[in-house]
Design a protein around this motif. Structure first.
Motif, PDB file in Angstrom:
ATOM      1  N   MET A  65     -17.944  -6.105 -18.222  1.00  0.00           N
ATOM      2  CA  MET A  65     -17.962  -6.130 -19.654  1.00  0.00           C
ATOM      3  C   MET A  65     -18.234  -4.709 -20.132  1.00  0.00           C
ATOM      4  SD  MET A  65     -20.406  -8.227 -22.206  1.00  0.00           S
ATOM      5  CE  MET A  65     -19.916  -9.672 -21.326  1.00  0.00           C
ATOM      6  N   ASN A  66     -17.443  -4.252 -21.050  1.00  0.00           N
ATOM      7  CA  ASN A  66     -17.612  -2.930 -21.638  1.00  0.00           C
ATOM      8  C   ASN A  66     -18.072  -3.107 -23.078  1.00  0.00           C
ATOM      9  OD1 ASN A  66     -17.495  -0.332 -22.558  1.00  0.00           O
ATOM     10  ND2 ASN A  66     -15.320  -0.050 -22.212  1.00  0.00           N
ATOM     11  N   ALA A  67     -19.272  -2.635 -23.369  1.00  0.00           N
ATOM     12  CA  ALA A  67     -19.839  -2.828 -24.701  1.00  0.00           C
ATOM     13  C   ALA A  67     -19.854  -1.551 -25.529  1.00  0.00           C
ATOM     14  CB  ALA A  67     -21.254  -3.388 -24.584  1.00  0.00           C
ATOM     15  N   HIS A  68     -19.014  -0.591 -25.180  1.00  0.00           N
ATOM     16  CA  HIS A  68     -18.927   0.614 -26.001  1.00  0.00           C
ATOM     17  C   HIS A  68     -17.858   0.399 -27.059  1.00  0.00           C
ATOM     18  CE1 HIS A  68     -18.756   4.786 -27.247  1.00  0.00           C
ATOM     19  NE2 HIS A  68     -19.852   5.000 -26.524  1.00  0.00           N
ATOM     20  N   ASN A  69     -18.070   0.950 -28.243  1.00  0.00           N
ATOM     21  CA  ASN A  69     -17.140   0.695 -29.345  1.00  0.00           C
ATOM     22  C   ASN A  69     -15.924   1.622 -29.350  1.00  0.00           C
ATOM     23  OD1 ASN A  69     -18.682   2.916 -30.021  1.00  0.00           O
ATOM     24  ND2 ASN A  69     -18.719   2.446 -32.187  1.00  0.00           N
ATOM     25  N   VAL A 112     -10.770  -8.871 -10.877  1.00  0.00           N
ATOM     26  CA  VAL A 112     -11.655  -8.346 -11.921  1.00  0.00           C
ATOM     27  C   VAL A 112     -10.968  -8.473 -13.270  1.00  0.00           C
ATOM     28  CG1 VAL A 112     -12.847  -6.294 -12.788  1.00  0.00           C
ATOM     29  CG2 VAL A 112     -12.684  -6.685 -10.322  1.00  0.00           C
ATOM     30  N   GLN A 113     -11.724  -8.913 -14.250  1.00  0.00           N
ATOM     31  CA  GLN A 113     -11.261  -8.919 -15.628  1.00  0.00           C
ATOM     32  C   GLN A 113     -12.309  -8.202 -16.462  1.00  0.00           C
ATOM     33  OE1 GLN A 113      -9.680 -12.494 -17.361  1.00  0.00           O
ATOM     34  NE2 GLN A 113      -9.235 -13.368 -15.356  1.00  0.00           N
ATOM     35  N   ILE A 114     -11.887  -7.252 -17.266  1.00  0.00           N
ATOM     36  CA  ILE A 114     -12.807  -6.525 -18.135  1.00  0.00           C
ATOM     37  C   ILE A 114     -12.754  -7.138 -19.530  1.00  0.00           C
ATOM     38  CG2 ILE A 114     -13.312  -4.327 -19.254  1.00  0.00           C
ATOM     39  CD1 ILE A 114     -12.340  -2.904 -16.787  1.00  0.00           C
ATOM     40  N   LEU A 115     -13.909  -7.442 -20.046  1.00  0.00           N
ATOM     41  CA  LEU A 115     -14.041  -7.955 -21.404  1.00  0.00           C
ATOM     42  C   LEU A 115     -14.558  -6.808 -22.262  1.00  0.00           C
ATOM     43  CD1 LEU A 115     -13.974 -10.462 -23.251  1.00  0.00           C
ATOM     44  CD2 LEU A 115     -16.327 -10.883 -22.575  1.00  0.00           C
ATOM     45  N   ASN A 116     -13.726  -6.290 -23.149  1.00  0.00           N
ATOM     46  CA  ASN A 116     -14.107  -5.205 -24.056  1.00  0.00           C
ATOM     47  C   ASN A 116     -14.614  -5.806 -25.361  1.00  0.00           C
ATOM     48  OD1 ASN A 116     -13.303  -2.780 -22.536  1.00  0.00           O
ATOM     49  ND2 ASN A 116     -11.257  -3.659 -22.690  1.00  0.00           N
ATOM     50  N   LEU A 117     -15.892  -5.636 -25.629  1.00  0.00           N
ATOM     51  CA  LEU A 117     -16.468  -6.247 -26.830  1.00  0.00           C
ATOM     52  C   LEU A 117     -15.841  -5.728 -28.107  1.00  0.00           C
ATOM     53  CD1 LEU A 117     -20.279  -6.634 -26.118  1.00  0.00           C
ATOM     54  CD2 LEU A 117     -18.374  -8.148 -25.575  1.00  0.00           C
ATOM     55  N   GLU A 124     -15.713 -18.971 -21.127  1.00  0.00           N
ATOM     56  CA  GLU A 124     -14.807 -19.396 -20.060  1.00  0.00           C
ATOM     57  C   GLU A 124     -14.676 -18.314 -18.995  1.00  0.00           C
ATOM     58  OE1 GLU A 124     -11.259 -20.368 -22.230  1.00  0.00           O
ATOM     59  OE2 GLU A 124     -12.097 -22.258 -22.973  1.00  0.00           O
ATOM     60  N   LEU A 125     -14.588 -17.063 -19.417  1.00  0.00           N
ATOM     61  CA  LEU A 125     -14.482 -15.950 -18.476  1.00  0.00           C
ATOM     62  C   LEU A 125     -15.769 -15.800 -17.667  1.00  0.00           C
ATOM     63  CD1 LEU A 125     -12.654 -13.707 -17.464  1.00  0.00           C
ATOM     64  CD2 LEU A 125     -13.513 -12.261 -19.297  1.00  0.00           C
ATOM     65  N   ILE A 126     -16.911 -15.966 -18.307  1.00  0.00           N
ATOM     66  CA  ILE A 126     -18.195 -15.889 -17.613  1.00  0.00           C
ATOM     67  C   ILE A 126     -18.317 -17.023 -16.605  1.00  0.00           C
ATOM     68  CG2 ILE A 126     -20.691 -16.152 -17.950  1.00  0.00           C
ATOM     69  CD1 ILE A 126     -20.247 -14.573 -20.620  1.00  0.00           C
ATOM     70  N   THR A 127     -17.864 -18.203 -16.962  1.00  0.00           N
ATOM     71  CA  THR A 127     -17.886 -19.338 -16.036  1.00  0.00           C
ATOM     72  C   THR A 127     -16.984 -19.078 -14.839  1.00  0.00           C
ATOM     73  OG1 THR A 127     -18.346 -20.850 -17.872  1.00  0.00           O
ATOM     74  CG2 THR A 127     -17.470 -21.824 -15.865  1.00  0.00           C
ATOM     75  N   ALA A 134     -13.436   1.114 -15.912  1.00  0.00           N
ATOM     76  CA  ALA A 134     -12.134   1.231 -15.251  1.00  0.00           C
ATOM     77  C   ALA A 134     -12.292   1.602 -13.779  1.00  0.00           C
ATOM     78  CB  ALA A 134     -11.269   2.260 -15.967  1.00  0.00           C
ATOM     79  N   ALA A 135     -13.228   2.511 -13.481  1.00  0.00           N
ATOM     80  CA  ALA A 135     -13.468   2.902 -12.089  1.00  0.00           C
ATOM     81  C   ALA A 135     -14.019   1.740 -11.280  1.00  0.00           C
ATOM     82  CB  ALA A 135     -14.430   4.091 -12.041  1.00  0.00           C
ATOM     83  N   TYR A 136     -14.907   0.959 -11.883  1.00  0.00           N
ATOM     84  CA  TYR A 136     -15.438  -0.226 -11.206  1.00  0.00           C
ATOM     85  C   TYR A 136     -14.304  -1.198 -10.873  1.00  0.00           C
ATOM     86  CZ  TYR A 136     -17.861  -4.558 -10.231  1.00  0.00           C
ATOM     87  OH  TYR A 136     -18.273  -5.715  -9.633  1.00  0.00           O
ATOM     88  N   LYS A 137     -13.445  -1.443 -11.863  1.00  0.00           N
ATOM     89  CA  LYS A 137     -12.333  -2.371 -11.657  1.00  0.00           C
ATOM     90  C   LYS A 137     -11.412  -1.872 -10.552  1.00  0.00           C
ATOM     91  CE  LYS A 137      -8.529  -4.782 -13.891  1.00  0.00           C
ATOM     92  NZ  LYS A 137      -7.845  -5.093 -15.150  1.00  0.00           N
ATOM     93  N   GLU A 138     -11.084  -0.599 -10.579  1.00  0.00           N
ATOM     94  CA  GLU A 138     -10.189  -0.036  -9.563  1.00  0.00           C
ATOM     95  C   GLU A 138     -10.795  -0.180  -8.162  1.00  0.00           C
ATOM     96  OE1 GLU A 138      -8.504   4.326  -8.258  1.00  0.00           O
ATOM     97  OE2 GLU A 138      -8.806   3.941 -10.403  1.00  0.00           O
ATOM     98  N   GLY A 139     -12.067   0.136  -8.029  1.00  0.00           N
ATOM     99  CA  GLY A 139     -12.723   0.020  -6.727  1.00  0.00           C
ATOM    100  C   GLY A 139     -12.809  -1.415  -6.242  1.00  0.00           C
ATOM    101  N   ALA A 140     -13.162  -2.325  -7.142  1.00  0.00           N
ATOM    102  CA  ALA A 140     -13.279  -3.732  -6.755  1.00  0.00           C
ATOM    103  C   ALA A 140     -11.920  -4.325  -6.404  1.00  0.00           C
ATOM    104  CB  ALA A 140     -13.941  -4.525  -7.881  1.00  0.00           C
ATOM    105  N   CYS A 141     -10.905  -3.995  -7.192  1.00  0.00           N
ATOM    106  CA  CYS A 141      -9.559  -4.515  -6.919  1.00  0.00           C
ATOM    107  C   CYS A 141      -9.011  -3.959  -5.610  1.00  0.00           C
ATOM    108  CB  CYS A 141      -8.614  -4.203  -8.073  1.00  0.00           C
ATOM    109  SG  CYS A 141      -8.938  -5.165  -9.564  1.00  0.00           S
ATOM    110  N   SER A 142      -9.319  -2.707  -5.300  1.00  0.00           N
ATOM    111  CA  SER A 142      -8.837  -2.129  -4.046  1.00  0.00           C
ATOM    112  C   SER A 142      -9.511  -2.775  -2.841  1.00  0.00           C
ATOM    113  CB  SER A 142      -9.049  -0.614  -4.030  1.00  0.00           C
ATOM    114  OG  SER A 142     -10.424  -0.306  -3.942  1.00  0.00           O
ATOM    115  N   SER A 143     -10.627  -3.449  -3.064  1.00  0.00           N
ATOM    116  CA  SER A 143     -11.319  -4.178  -1.999  1.00  0.00           C
ATOM    117  C   SER A 143     -10.915  -5.648  -1.959  1.00  0.00           C
ATOM    118  CB  SER A 143     -12.834  -4.060  -2.177  1.00  0.00           C
ATOM    119  OG  SER A 143     -13.237  -2.721  -2.069  1.00  0.00           O
ATOM    120  N   GLY A 144      -9.933  -6.029  -2.785  1.00  0.00           N
ATOM    121  CA  GLY A 144      -9.426  -7.394  -2.766  1.00  0.00           C
ATOM    122  C   GLY A 144     -10.078  -8.351  -3.739  1.00  0.00           C
ATOM    123  N   HIS A 145     -10.896  -7.851  -4.649  1.00  0.00           N
ATOM    124  CA  HIS A 145     -11.555  -8.719  -5.629  1.00  0.00           C
ATOM    125  C   HIS A 145     -10.713  -8.837  -6.893  1.00  0.00           C
ATOM    126  CE1 HIS A 145     -15.216  -8.796  -3.250  1.00  0.00           C
ATOM    127  NE2 HIS A 145     -15.067  -7.484  -3.086  1.00  0.00           N
TER     128      HIS A 145
END
Length: 103
Positions: free
Chosen positions: A1-5, A29-34, A62-65, A16-27
């Motif tokens: 979750m990104n809470a910056h405006n 990831v969905q980012i929710l931008n507030l 739903e995304l959190i679940t 974005a870096a977290y998502k890239e690293g996690a996806c490259s490890s096979g996870h």
């Protein structure tokens, strides 16, 4: 979750870096931008009626679940979290979703 405006913020880069690293490890990831959610109508919500999540709040629940874990990326402003994130917590982690009252 990104809470910056702002989209071009350091927090957006971290998310974005977290998502890239996690996806490259096979996870998955969905980012929710507030900043993209419609939360303005909840700014003056007075708790005078039973709260029923709808719209973006329901989608966030739903995304959190769906998620196995959550990562919150946000700036510290005036020694605390951004007001938008506080509002998000109040509306999303509401009774019936994150806890239930018992007699």
């Amino acid at each position: 979750m990104n809470a910056h405006n702002r989209e071009n913020s350091f927090c957006s880069g971290v998310a974005a870096a977290y998502k890239e690293g996690a996806c490259s490890s096979g996870h998955k990831v969905q980012i929710l931008n507030l900043r993209e959610l419609e939360l303005e109508k909840y700014l003056r919500y007075r708790h005078e009626k039973n709260y029923v999540p709808e719209g973006d709040v329901l989608k966030a629940q739903e995304l959190i679940t769906w998620a196995n874990h959550l990562v919150f990326v946000y700036p510290t402003w005036w020694a605390g979290l951004p007001a938008l994130l506080g509002l998000f917590f109040e509306m999303v982690f509401s009774p019936g979703f994150s806890f239930k009252y018992h007699n």
